[in-house]
Design a protein around this motif. Structure first.
Motif, PDB file in Angstrom:
ATOM      1  N   ALA A   1      -2.979  -2.912 -17.590  1.00 57.46           N
ATOM      2  CA  ALA A   1      -1.826  -3.057 -16.706  1.00 57.46           C
ATOM      3  C   ALA A   1      -1.858  -4.429 -16.032  1.00 57.46           C
ATOM      4  CB  ALA A   1      -1.852  -1.957 -15.663  1.00 57.46           C
ATOM      5  N   GLU A   2      -0.694  -4.918 -15.715  1.00 60.56           N
ATOM      6  CA  GLU A   2      -0.596  -6.177 -14.976  1.00 60.56           C
ATOM      7  C   GLU A   2       0.095  -5.902 -13.650  1.00 60.56           C
ATOM      8  OE1 GLU A   2      -1.888  -9.117 -15.382  1.00 60.56           O
ATOM      9  OE2 GLU A   2      -2.831  -8.534 -17.283  1.00 60.56           O
ATOM     10  N   PRO A   3      -0.671  -5.434 -12.657  1.00 58.31           N
ATOM     11  CA  PRO A   3      -0.027  -5.070 -11.403  1.00 58.31           C
ATOM     12  C   PRO A   3       0.430  -6.312 -10.617  1.00 58.31           C
ATOM     13  CG  PRO A   3      -2.388  -4.842 -11.218  1.00 58.31           C
ATOM     14  CD  PRO A   3      -2.127  -5.314 -12.606  1.00 58.31           C
ATOM     15  N   LYS A   4       1.429  -6.095  -9.769  1.00 60.08           N
ATOM     16  CA  LYS A   4       1.931  -7.218  -8.951  1.00 60.08           C
ATOM     17  C   LYS A   4       0.996  -7.462  -7.767  1.00 60.08           C
ATOM     18  CE  LYS A   4       4.967  -4.213  -6.340  1.00 60.08           C
ATOM     19  NZ  LYS A   4       6.196  -3.700  -5.965  1.00 60.08           N
ATOM     20  N   LYS A   5       1.095  -8.680  -7.227  1.00 61.88           N
ATOM     21  CA  LYS A   5       0.252  -9.045  -6.082  1.00 61.88           C
ATOM     22  C   LYS A   5       0.811  -8.427  -4.801  1.00 61.88           C
ATOM     23  CE  LYS A   5      -2.555 -12.127  -8.066  1.00 61.88           C
ATOM     24  NZ  LYS A   5      -3.996 -11.947  -8.103  1.00 61.88           N
ATOM     25  N   VAL A   6      -0.029  -7.702  -4.095  1.00 60.57           N
ATOM     26  CA  VAL A   6       0.426  -7.031  -2.864  1.00 60.57           C
ATOM     27  C   VAL A   6      -0.685  -7.059  -1.818  1.00 60.57           C
ATOM     28  CG1 VAL A   6       2.123  -5.438  -3.834  1.00 60.57           C
ATOM     29  CG2 VAL A   6      -0.297  -4.863  -3.897  1.00 60.57           C
ATOM     30  N   ASP A   7      -0.337  -6.622  -0.586  1.00 55.68           N
ATOM     31  CA  ASP A   7      -1.346  -6.530   0.484  1.00 55.68           C
ATOM     32  C   ASP A   7      -2.061  -5.182   0.448  1.00 55.68           C
ATOM     33  OD1 ASP A   7      -0.534  -8.978   1.339  1.00 55.68           O
ATOM     34  OD2 ASP A   7       0.919  -8.179   2.785  1.00 55.68           O
ATOM     35  N   VAL A   8      -1.255  -4.158   0.186  1.00 53.06           N
ATOM     36  CA  VAL A   8      -1.808  -2.806   0.256  1.00 53.06           C
ATOM     37  C   VAL A   8      -1.639  -2.126  -1.098  1.00 53.06           C
ATOM     38  CG1 VAL A   8      -1.628  -0.559   1.379  1.00 53.06           C
ATOM     39  CG2 VAL A   8      -1.215  -2.641   2.697  1.00 53.06           C
TER      40      VAL A   8
ATOM     41  N   LEU B   1      -6.949  -0.650   0.530  1.00 53.94           N
ATOM     42  CA  LEU B   1      -6.718   0.390  -0.473  1.00 53.94           C
ATOM     43  C   LEU B   1      -6.530   1.704   0.274  1.00 53.94           C
ATOM     44  CD1 LEU B   1      -6.840   1.556  -3.401  1.00 53.94           C
ATOM     45  CD2 LEU B   1      -9.305   1.606  -3.165  1.00 53.94           C
ATOM     46  N   VAL B   2      -5.365   2.316   0.094  1.00 54.73           N
ATOM     47  CA  VAL B   2      -5.105   3.598   0.754  1.00 54.73           C
ATOM     48  C   VAL B   2      -5.097   4.680  -0.309  1.00 54.73           C
ATOM     49  CG1 VAL B   2      -3.499   4.909   2.172  1.00 54.73           C
ATOM     50  CG2 VAL B   2      -3.690   2.447   2.473  1.00 54.73           C
TER      51      VAL B   2
ATOM     52  N   LEU C   1     -12.864   0.341 -14.752  1.00 51.20           N
ATOM     53  CA  LEU C   1     -11.447   0.192 -15.112  1.00 51.20           C
ATOM     54  C   LEU C   1     -10.561   0.132 -13.867  1.00 51.20           C
ATOM     55  CD1 LEU C   1     -11.292   2.644 -18.117  1.00 51.20           C
ATOM     56  CD2 LEU C   1     -10.671   0.234 -18.206  1.00 51.20           C
ATOM     57  N   ASN C   2     -10.808   1.063 -12.943  1.00 50.13           N
ATOM     58  CA  ASN C   2     -10.005   1.063 -11.716  1.00 50.13           C
ATOM     59  C   ASN C   2     -10.253  -0.185 -10.880  1.00 50.13           C
ATOM     60  OD1 ASN C   2      -8.268   3.297 -11.575  1.00 50.13           O
ATOM     61  ND2 ASN C   2     -10.018   4.661 -11.300  1.00 50.13           N
ATOM     62  N   SER C   3     -11.515  -0.626 -10.838  1.00 54.37           N
ATOM     63  CA  SER C   3     -11.850  -1.813 -10.052  1.00 54.37           C
ATOM     64  C   SER C   3     -11.061  -3.019 -10.533  1.00 54.37           C
ATOM     65  CB  SER C   3     -13.344  -2.115 -10.136  1.00 54.37           C
ATOM     66  OG  SER C   3     -14.071  -1.058  -9.612  1.00 54.37           O
ATOM     67  N   GLN C   4     -11.013  -3.182 -11.861  1.00 57.70           N
ATOM     68  CA  GLN C   4     -10.271  -4.320 -12.416  1.00 57.70           C
ATOM     69  C   GLN C   4      -8.819  -4.281 -11.985  1.00 57.70           C
ATOM     70  OE1 GLN C   4     -10.700  -4.469 -16.675  1.00 57.70           O
ATOM     71  NE2 GLN C   4     -12.943  -4.582 -16.520  1.00 57.70           N
ATOM     72  N   LEU C   5      -8.251  -3.080 -12.067  1.00 63.41           N
ATOM     73  CA  LEU C   5      -6.838  -2.913 -11.735  1.00 63.41           C
ATOM     74  C   LEU C   5      -6.581  -3.281 -10.273  1.00 63.41           C
ATOM     75  CD1 LEU C   5      -4.371  -1.819 -13.304  1.00 63.41           C
ATOM     76  CD2 LEU C   5      -4.793   0.376 -12.210  1.00 63.41           C
ATOM     77  N   ILE C   6      -7.462  -2.783  -9.398  1.00 62.55           N
ATOM     78  CA  ILE C   6      -7.273  -3.037  -7.968  1.00 62.55           C
ATOM     79  C   ILE C   6      -7.515  -4.506  -7.654  1.00 62.55           C
ATOM     80  CG2 ILE C   6      -8.182  -2.491  -5.681  1.00 62.55           C
ATOM     81  CD1 ILE C   6      -8.899   0.332  -6.997  1.00 62.55           C
TER      82      ILE C   6
ATOM     83  N   ILE D   1       6.347   6.900   4.170  1.00 60.71           N
ATOM     84  CA  ILE D   1       5.666   6.236   5.285  1.00 60.71           C
ATOM     85  C   ILE D   1       5.401   4.771   4.946  1.00 60.71           C
ATOM     86  CG2 ILE D   1       3.515   6.216   6.618  1.00 60.71           C
ATOM     87  CD1 ILE D   1       3.500   9.329   6.254  1.00 60.71           C
ATOM     88  N   LEU D   2       4.974   4.521   3.714  1.00 61.72           N
ATOM     89  CA  LEU D   2       4.700   3.142   3.307  1.00 61.72           C
ATOM     90  C   LEU D   2       5.983   2.309   3.339  1.00 61.72           C
ATOM     91  CD1 LEU D   2       2.194   3.941   0.464  1.00 61.72           C
ATOM     92  CD2 LEU D   2       1.746   2.250   2.238  1.00 61.72           C
ATOM     93  N   ASN D   3       7.087   2.897   2.895  1.00 61.12           N
ATOM     94  CA  ASN D   3       8.363   2.174   2.957  1.00 61.12           C
ATOM     95  C   ASN D   3       8.717   1.842   4.396  1.00 61.12           C
ATOM     96  OD1 ASN D   3       8.814   2.055   0.240  1.00 61.12           O
ATOM     97  ND2 ASN D   3      10.000   3.965   0.175  1.00 61.12           N
ATOM     98  N   ALA D   4       8.516   2.813   5.286  1.00 59.17           N
ATOM     99  CA  ALA D   4       8.869   2.598   6.694  1.00 59.17           C
ATOM    100  C   ALA D   4       7.965   1.556   7.337  1.00 59.17           C
ATOM    101  CB  ALA D   4       8.765   3.913   7.446  1.00 59.17           C
ATOM    102  N   SER D   5       6.749   1.405   6.810  1.00 63.51           N
ATOM    103  CA  SER D   5       5.806   0.468   7.437  1.00 63.51           C
ATOM    104  C   SER D   5       6.200  -0.977   7.188  1.00 63.51           C
ATOM    105  CB  SER D   5       4.402   0.709   6.886  1.00 63.51           C
ATOM    106  OG  SER D   5       4.308   0.180   5.574  1.00 63.51           O
ATOM    107  N   GLY D   6       7.026  -1.227   6.153  1.00 66.56           N
ATOM    108  CA  GLY D   6       7.446  -2.590   5.855  1.00 66.56           C
ATOM    109  C   GLY D   6       6.353  -3.440   5.227  1.00 66.56           C
ATOM    110  N   LEU D   7       5.201  -2.833   4.917  1.00 68.83           N
ATOM    111  CA  LEU D   7       4.118  -3.598   4.289  1.00 68.83           C
ATOM    112  C   LEU D   7       4.439  -3.815   2.812  1.00 68.83           C
ATOM    113  CD1 LEU D   7       1.201  -1.552   5.827  1.00 68.83           C
ATOM    114  CD2 LEU D   7       1.605  -3.966   6.270  1.00 68.83           C
ATOM    115  N   SER D   8       3.887  -4.893   2.251  1.00 69.22           N
ATOM    116  CA  SER D   8       4.059  -5.084   0.813  1.00 69.22           C
ATOM    117  C   SER D   8       2.983  -4.263   0.124  1.00 69.22           C
ATOM    118  CB  SER D   8       3.952  -6.572   0.463  1.00 69.22           C
ATOM    119  OG  SER D   8       2.696  -6.886  -0.048  1.00 69.22           O
ATOM    120  N   TYR D   9       3.416  -3.274  -0.625  1.00 67.64           N
ATOM    121  CA  TYR D   9       2.436  -2.376  -1.238  1.00 67.64           C
ATOM    122  C   TYR D   9       2.789  -2.085  -2.677  1.00 67.64           C
ATOM    123  CZ  TYR D   9       5.541   1.697  -1.280  1.00 67.64           C
ATOM    124  OH  TYR D   9       6.550   2.573  -1.566  1.00 67.64           O
ATOM    125  N   SER D  10       1.787  -1.580  -3.374  1.00 70.36           N
ATOM    126  CA  SER D  10       2.018  -1.168  -4.746  1.00 70.36           C
ATOM    127  C   SER D  10       1.446   0.229  -4.935  1.00 70.36           C
ATOM    128  CB  SER D  10       1.332  -2.174  -5.675  1.00 70.36           C
ATOM    129  OG  SER D  10       1.017  -1.574  -6.896  1.00 70.36           O
TER     130      SER D  10
END
Lengths: 633, 340
Positions: free
Chosen positions: A381-388, A460-461, A447-452, A409-418
């Motif tokens: 996967a090529e995930p986008k760059k985010v804060d959370v 990481l939430v 595998l998960n580490s690479q993705l994150i 909740i994440l949408n309401a927080s206004g944080l950039s998340y994936s």
């Protein structure tokens, strides 16, 4: 030189056990890893030594922890351990002060009255005799409780008591004989000489009215010595080995040595430090909710000591950690169980075990080489760059209410998340770890580490405490790992998102993996008391129950799971709350199947209380208009 | 003086039992918590396997219960049951006391609450429905999605709340398979352009004319049957339902996009039945339905003297079986009263 042949059994036993324990400690020390040896050496000349002495006094003699949790059981243990210690201590002093020499051989102190039958005439001597009688009475009262417990365990407030093997029975009988035979021997001697204090004196005087006490005394001194000698010689074969081993354990622990993930000296010392008191059995839901009384920690440790096959036992456990919290000796029970699980298909082709008095090396069948698992089919996967990064976890995908709430909740927080596993993700690896398959788990972790790592996120939430524990402990990531209850807590504290107060009475169930597993107790409750009326239950924090759905148990039957879940739900909903809140998708799923009360995750309750920012409401409306227009065209 | 029997529940089982007793000259009090009699018949439009209107069956049952020998107490709860020497004494929510010589419990079943199987997203995603929801649509004559449009691809999940260890129901509800087949055909009738997929574990077609219906669904209506249990459902931005399922015959995992997902909810012991169990001291069996004294020859008898069972309060049954079971209950009661 005062001597009599009857002291020989006692002497043999005493010198045997001292030599045996010293040799065993040397072997244990030799087997320690180099860093642990250094820790122990440092500890010996530093603070840990003093701390250990204090702890030995409080825990091994007074049994403070047992006293706190169960007064009668604590008294039983204290009277035997502390009483015996006092008897030896004051006996030695007595022999030293009143005997004909100073620095006597141990048997002189133990059999003082035999060698000094005329003792106890002066005021001071009789006062001292009174003290000795008092201590003996103290021990005998505890012994009475112990004997009763063996036949009727509820006397000391225990539902279950441990089952015994044959050597344990002989040792137990010899232990039980020690103090009554001392009482009788001393009473007969006192009766013959017309002295003795309130107990031995009056008992002796009474016996002398109808028994030939002078002739009877001698065989009872023999019995006393034989009981002691038998007990000492059998000690290494029985659970009473915990008496010397526990001292070593306390010192090792205070020096900073921990169990780790492989068998070694520390796990062995812990195994031998278990006194089979049975407190873990009473704490175990497998026992009190499902009626399974074969796999509790005390039995597991005993089976390890006996070198039995423990694989089924080791795997038939919820891994809820309740016994770890309750163990008065502080044995790391779950880590020891995990070691046994890992040994199932371990690559180590030998391990050392004690068989009887001797140590032997065991070579189990060589394990067939395991084909390395391959997750090559998983697309990169090529995930986008985010804060959370939000990782819901597989269990949250089975409880979509939770992940949907988190998205709100994440949408309401206004944080950039994936939402990194929105379309399904890779397992965090914890279930495999719990099954003892560390190497396979490591593949998933990589595998998960690479993705994150690719997202460049700082936080990481996760919604699942099972994932949380493994992210926190076994991933080498430069991110802050938060369970969503902590994340929501941060949002509240920083006032990023506003929440309404719901007029609902909520009781909180602490998930095992989040509470005892990861030490997160307060944050979820802070969140809940901010958004609703949080009520207390009988099972809070460290004492919280397992929902029964645990991934940790690889053997349990579904009906037993339901029994455990039903009881847990019933206990928690006793106050008839509006919502039974939890912070784990698995707990939610398990508990909601067995109760009429609404079961909700903390994220769902928070999403219900969420005040959606005005800005976003407008956007939502516009999106709807655009969608409708698009449909018309 | 005439004998008097109380029947609790006026669904298929209760109505039939009351009708039979009344025809035998026994006074009956028929107590129903809902305002309307007929129970689940009211929620179902057409019945398997012949797809006749459920009203026909209801009319038949009510034909025998509309007489003076049967006193209907609808919209009434039961507060107390005392089983003594003088017979069974029942206190209603209106405070009325009824004394009878025997009691028939016909409390029926509840449909499994599908939201308990959260991974299927019922009451979370817009386009996930239950078999009961679909029947309402059939009665209205229009199958529509949340946004009012007609679905093109429809998935039907079998065994929701049946044969599922995780929800604690190990038993087979045995009617959901044939209901799924019936509903699949009805969907295809309403929407000839649609595609219907049934996801099943086993097809249990053990009733008269069931297998024939199953064959018709495949041959005439082109319904697709895929062996495999749906593991989870999700929703995409267009409100489509995304399901993950394994095709266990082809041996591969599938991911499918559907317009509509229908859950075949299983049968469970009814909440009303549990209440009666508590009031009358009746035992529940392994599957939480009422425990009968013998599986073979005592399926109408309870462990309490003078109390009998009729219908699905003892086990999942179809209407034919329920009616037979109720007639058997009536026979048991009559012989009990004659030998008292």
């Amino acid at each position: 030189m005062q001597f009599d042949p009857f002291v020989i059994p006692f002497n043999i036993g005493l010198y045997f056990i001292i030599t045996y324990v010293v040799v065993r400690c040397i072997i244990w020390f030799r087997d320690l890893s180099r860093p642990d040896k250094l820790r122990l050496q440092r500890g010996f000349f530093g603070k840990p030594f003093g701390e250990s002495l204090k702890e030995i006094f409080l825990e091994s003699l007074i049994h403070r922890k047992i006293l706190k949790s169960n007064l009668r059981l604590g008294y039983m243990h204290m009277s035997l351990a502390f009483g015996w210690f006092l008897l030896i201590f004051f006996g030695t002093v007595e022999a030293d002060v009143f005997g004909d020499h100073h620095l006597n051989a141990p048997y002189k102190a133990i059999f003082f009255r035999f060698f000094n039958p005329d003792h106890g005439r002066t005021g001071f001597e009789s006062a001292y005799g009174f003290l000795m009688d008092l201590i003996l009475a103290f021990i005998l009262s505890g012994l009475l409780l112990a004997v009763t417990k063996r036949f009727y365990s509820r006397v000391v407030g225990m539902k279950k008591t441990t089952k015994l093997k044959i050597t344990d029975r002989i040792a137990l009988t010899s232990l039980w004989m020690i103090f009554p035979s001392r009482l009788l021997a001393e009473s007969f001697t006192s009766g013959a000489y017309g002295n003795g204090s309130f107990m031995t004196g009056s008992l002796g005087a009474w016996f002398s009215t109808f028994l030939p006490v002078r002739e009877l005394a001698y065989p009872f001194w023999w019995l006393y010595s034989l009981s002691l000698g038998t007990f000492f010689v059998l000690l290494p074969l029985t659970r009473y080995m915990h008496i010397p081993t526990e001292l070593f354990l306390i010192f090792m622990r205070n020096s900073g040595i921990r169990t780790g993930d492989k068998p070694g000296t520390y796990s062995e010392v812990q195994t031998y430090s278990c006194s089979s008191c049975g407190i873990c059995i009473d704490a175990c839901q497998m026992s009190f909710a499902a009626g399974i009384n074969t796999m509790q920690s005390a039995y597991l440790l005993k089976a390890i000591r006996k070198n039995d096959d423990v694989s089924h036992m080791a795997q038939n456990c919820l891994m809820c950690g309740r016994c770890d919290q309750k163990c008065p000796v502080g044995i790391e029970l779950s880590p020891i169980r995990m070691i046994q699980r890992r040994m199932e298909d371990s690559e180590n082709d030998f391990r050392t075990v004690y068989k009887g008095y001797f140590r032997s090396q065991q070579r189990p069948e060589p394990v067939k080489p395991v084909m390395p698992p391959s997750f090559g089919f998983i697309p990169e996967a090529e995930p986008k760059k985010v804060d959370v990064v939000y990782f819901a976890g597989c269990m949250s995908h089975l409880t979509p209410g939770i992940k949907n709430s988190m998205v709100k909740i994440l949408n309401a927080s206004g944080l950039s998340y994936s939402f990194i596993d929105e379309a399904g993700g890779i397992c965090c690896g914890r279930p495999m770890m719990l099954a003892g398959l560390d190497r396979e788990a490591r593949e998933l972790i990589n595998l998960n580490s690479q993705l994150i790592w690719k997202t460049g996120a700082r936080t990481l939430v996760t919604s699942c405490p099972i994932c949380y524990k493994v992210f926190k402990e076994s991933y080498y990531l430069d991110v802050e790992v938060l369970h969503h209850s902590q994340f929501i807590g941060n949002l509240i504290r920083e006032n990023t998102v506003k929440f309404n107060f719901l007029r609902k009475r909520v009781v909180f169930h602490t998930p095992c993996e989040l509470g005892r597993g990861s030490g997160v107790y307060d944050e979820p409750k802070e969140v809940l008391s901010h958004i609703a009326k949080l009520e207390k239950s009988k099972f809070e924090d460290q004492n919280s129950l397992c929902c029964g759905g645990s991934l940790g148990n690889l053997k349990i039957d579904s009906r037993d799971r339901i029994r455990i879940a039903t009881q847990t739900a019933a206990e928690l909903t006793k106050g008839d709350p509006d919502i039974l809140a939890t912070a784990c998708p698995l707990c939610k799923k398990t508990l909601s199947a067995v109760t009429g009360t609404r079961v909700a995750d903390i994220a769902e309750i928070a999403a219900e209380a969420l005040v959606i920012p005005r800005q976003q409401r407008n956007i939502a409306k516009q999106i709807r208009i655009i969608k409708e227009l698009a449909d018309i065209s | 003086m005439n004998k008097h029997v109380i029947v609790i529940g006026a669904g298929v089982a209760g109505l039939e039992a009351a009708g039979q007793l009344s025809r035998a000259g026994i006074d009956v009090s028929l107590i129903e918590r809902e305002k309307m009699t007929g129970g689940h018949l009211n929620d179902w439009f057409k019945l398997f396997p012949d797809r006749r209107d459920s009203r026909e069956v209801k009319d038949y049952l009510e034909k025998f219960t509309n007489n003076d020998g049967i006193k209907l107490l609808a919209g009434i709860e039961i507060e107390k049951i005392i089983n003594g020497r003088g017979g069974v004494k029942v206190t209603t929510s209106e405070g009325k006391e009824l004394i009878a010589d025997a009691l028939i419990v016909a409390t029926g079943f509840d449909l499994f609450r599908s939201s308990r199987k959260e991974e299927y997203g019922y009451e979370i995603y817009d386009n996930v429905y239950t078999s009961a929801d679909l029947e309402k649509m059939f009665r209205k004559g229009k199958i529509s999605l949340h946004n009012g449009k007609s679905p093109e691809t429809i998935g039907i999940v079998h065994c929701v709340g049946s044969r599922d260890e995780k929800v604690g129901n190990l038993y087979c509800s045995k009617l959901c398979c044939v209901t799924a087949v019936k509903q699949a055909i009805e969907i295809r009738e309403h929407l000839p352009e649609s595609k219907v997929f049934c996801f099943y574990m086993d097809m249990r077609m053990g009733g008269a004319m069931y297998e024939e219906l199953y064959r018709e669904a495949q041959e005439k209506w082109g319904v697709n049957f895929i062996r495999g249990k749906v593991s989870e459902a999700g929703e995409d931005i267009n409100n489509k339902v995304i399901i993950k399922v394994e095709d266990t015959l082809a041996g591969r995992p599938l991911k499918m996009e559907l317009d509509m997902l229908v859950l075949m909810a299983g049968m469970e012991m009814s909440e009303g039945g549990r209440k009666i169990a508590g009031l009358a001291g009746l035992n529940a069996g392994e599957n939480r339905f009422f425990a009968v004294t013998d599986q073979h020859y005592g399926s109408n008898r309870s462990s309490v003297k003078g109390i009998f069972f009729a219908g699905t309060c003892t086990a999942p049954m179809n209407i034919t079986e329920t009616i037979s079971h109720s007639r058997a209950a009536a026979t048991e009661v009559i012989s009990y009263l004659n030998n008292k």
